[in-house]
Design a protein around this motif. Structure first.
Motif, PDB file in Angstrom:
ATOM      1  N   SER A 155       0.802  -1.305  -0.266  1.00  0.00           N
ATOM      2  CA  SER A 155       0.158  -0.053   0.188  1.00  0.00           C
ATOM      3  C   SER A 155       0.748   1.321   0.160  1.00  0.00           C
ATOM      4  CB  SER A 155      -0.881  -0.046   1.233  1.00  0.00           C
ATOM      5  OG  SER A 155      -0.121  -0.089   2.403  1.00  0.00           O
ATOM      6  N   THR A 157       2.628   2.333   2.588  1.00  0.00           N
ATOM      7  CA  THR A 157       2.127   3.098   3.819  1.00  0.00           C
ATOM      8  C   THR A 157       3.396   3.171   4.708  1.00  0.00           C
ATOM      9  OG1 THR A 157       0.005   2.406   3.527  1.00  0.00           O
ATOM     10  CG2 THR A 157       0.583   3.320   5.598  1.00  0.00           C
ATOM     11  N   ARG A 217       1.359   7.128   1.601  1.00  0.00           N
ATOM     12  CA  ARG A 217       0.738   7.826   2.670  1.00  0.00           C
ATOM     13  C   ARG A 217       1.616   7.508   4.080  1.00  0.00           C
ATOM     14  NH1 ARG A 217      -1.425   3.733   1.636  1.00  0.00           N
ATOM     15  NH2 ARG A 217      -3.127   4.830   0.032  1.00  0.00           N
ATOM     16  N   CYS A 219       1.961   7.616   7.927  1.00  0.00           N
ATOM     17  CA  CYS A 219       0.885   7.782   9.113  1.00  0.00           C
ATOM     18  C   CYS A 219       1.801   7.848  10.452  1.00  0.00           C
ATOM     19  CB  CYS A 219       0.361   6.529   9.155  1.00  0.00           C
ATOM     20  SG  CYS A 219      -0.824   5.904   7.723  1.00  0.00           S
ATOM     21  N   VAL A 225      -3.030  12.330   8.865  1.00  0.00           N
ATOM     22  CA  VAL A 225      -2.251  11.213   7.949  1.00  0.00           C
ATOM     23  C   VAL A 225      -1.876  11.867   6.567  1.00  0.00           C
ATOM     24  CG1 VAL A 225      -2.610   9.273   6.367  1.00  0.00           C
ATOM     25  CG2 VAL A 225      -3.294   9.108   8.855  1.00  0.00           C
ATOM     26  N   SER A 227      -1.216  12.362   2.737  1.00  0.00           N
ATOM     27  CA  SER A 227      -1.255  11.633   1.353  1.00  0.00           C
ATOM     28  C   SER A 227      -1.132  12.552   0.567  1.00  0.00           C
ATOM     29  CB  SER A 227      -2.535  10.951   1.290  1.00  0.00           C
ATOM     30  OG  SER A 227      -3.592  11.960   1.584  1.00  0.00           O
TER      31      SER A 227
END
Ligand code: FEO
Length: 395
Positions: A155, A157, A217, A219, A225, A227
């Motif tokens: 993802s 992330t 993204r 976090c 968060v 993006s």
């Protein structure tokens, strides 16, 4: 609870009660303690929250996974605003496996007497959740020596811990794309400069290490968060960790009876006369030090003014200089002014700060004996003008 993408959920909480973060830094808009669930066939919880919010935190978790157990608790950072619920989580999920590096696991035992299942990871270690994968990178001193980040490659992330975080509770939304992010950026500077500012070199090393990752993204453990603002937050971290200031000035002064204040007013007139618009002005006794430190990190120029006190420097200015030295602030253009009644000391101390390695003294320091005069005002204006010129030509 908020679903960020299929398989990743926000389960953090807002703290709108705490007056001061670390009992030091005022929280005018609160703060969030962010925690996330990554759900594959196995489930990982990334960090926890301040212990006072355990009930809400557990509700948030159960809203996502119901009665399913959590397999792993990944501990990116052991400061108690994030690790506070480790012991209670383990009471609810006795088989949960704590995931951390050697230093993390030692701290978990030291803080919370944790001696159950654990997995010791190191730089580049991977952990499969069967459907999602976690990879760990160590970023020591951003903010503690054990600090690491966790990356989920499918993802894109990054669970970044304190890095890229900011003060300010989350007002309804979690993702930057669903909110006005502008109020969070000054609070990112205040968070960074006060909490992490001392560790610019280590932040630079972390940025280099994470620079090659596909980031969709970020976090963090505090604040939104990121993006759509990823480029902006990384640029802010680059600038701050290199101690590079933006084209502007912070004029910070102390005054007991208004004489040094009149000097500051004249310096500000000089800044305007010199064509500079981007500056802030703070009276030391009226502004919390965290905002002064933030502005000193934000701007390339600093104009510092204070009276002499007890044959030394006005105490609030002395404290500020100590705060800035402690954080290794450098690459600044500095102008000085100050006053005394019978023996001058303030300007001497300010000039020492302005001529330290990595700093550049701008203009002639202005020293005033006793009351403010037109002649002193003129010298202060000239100091402001010199700073404005130097700042504008620095870009
Ligand atoms: Fe948010 Fe270093 O703790």
């Amino acid at each position: 609870m908020k679903q960020l993408i299929p398989s990743i959920y926000y389960v953090g909480v807002n703290d709108r009660n705490k007056e001061r973060f670390e009992c030091l830094w005022p929280l005018s808009s609160g703060v969030s303690y962010n925690s996330y669930l990554v759900v594959g066939k196995k489930i990982a919880l990334i960090d926890t929250v301040d212990v006072r919010f355990f009930a809400t935190f557990l509700d948030n978790i159960r809203e996502v996974i119901g009665t399913r157990p959590i397999d792993y608790l990944v501990i990116n950072h052991m400061e108690p605003d994030h690790s506070g619920c480790i012991g209670l989580i383990r009471q609810v999920y006795p088989d949960i496996c704590l995931v951390g590096n050697k230093k993390t696991l030692q701290m978990a035992e030291g803080f919370y007497c944790q001696s159950g299942p654990s997995l010791c990871v190191s730089e580049g270690s991977e952990l499969s959740l069967e459907g999602m994968d976690l990879r760990f990178y160590l970023i020591p001193m951003v903010h503690w020596p054990e600090t690491m980040v966790t990356y989920e490659p499918h993802s894109g992330t990054l669970f970044s811990g304190d890095a890229f975080g900011c003060f300010g509770a989350l007002n309804g939304g979690v993702l930057d794309s669903e909110m006005d992010v502008e109020p969070y950026f000054p609070e990112m500077i205040r968070y960074y400069s006060n909490i992490v500012g001392k560790y610019g070199t280590q932040v630079q090393m972390a940025l280099k290490k994470l620079g090659g990752l596909d980031l969709r993204r970020i976090c963090p453990t505090h604040g939104p968060v990121w993006s759509e603002s990823i480029g902006r937050v990384i640029a802010a971290y680059q600038r701050m960790s290199l101690y590079e200031g933006e084209q502007g000035v912070s004029l910070i002064f102390g005054s007991m009876y208004g004489n040094t204040l009149l000097m500051a007013e004249s310096v500000a007139e000089g800044l305007v006369k010199g064509g500079l618009k981007n500056f802030t002005m703070h009276k030391l006794s009226r502004t919390d030090p965290s905002y002064l430190i933030a502005d000193a990190f934000r701007f390339k120029g600093l104009l510092l003014g204070a009276p002499t006190y007890n044959n030394g420097l006005y105490p609030l200015m002395e404290q500020l200089l100590s705060d800035l030295r402690h954080r290794g602030l450098k690459n600044r253009l500095i102008g000085c002014f100050g006053s005394f009644t019978w023996a001058g000391q303030a300007v001497k101390h300010l000039t020492e700060f302005a001529t330290a390695p990595g700093m550049e003294l701008v203009g002639e320091p202005v020293e005033m004996k006793q009351g403010f005069t037109r002649e002193t005002g003129l010298k202060c204006q000239q100091l402001g003008e010199a700073m404005a010129r130097r700042i504008l030509e620095a870009e």
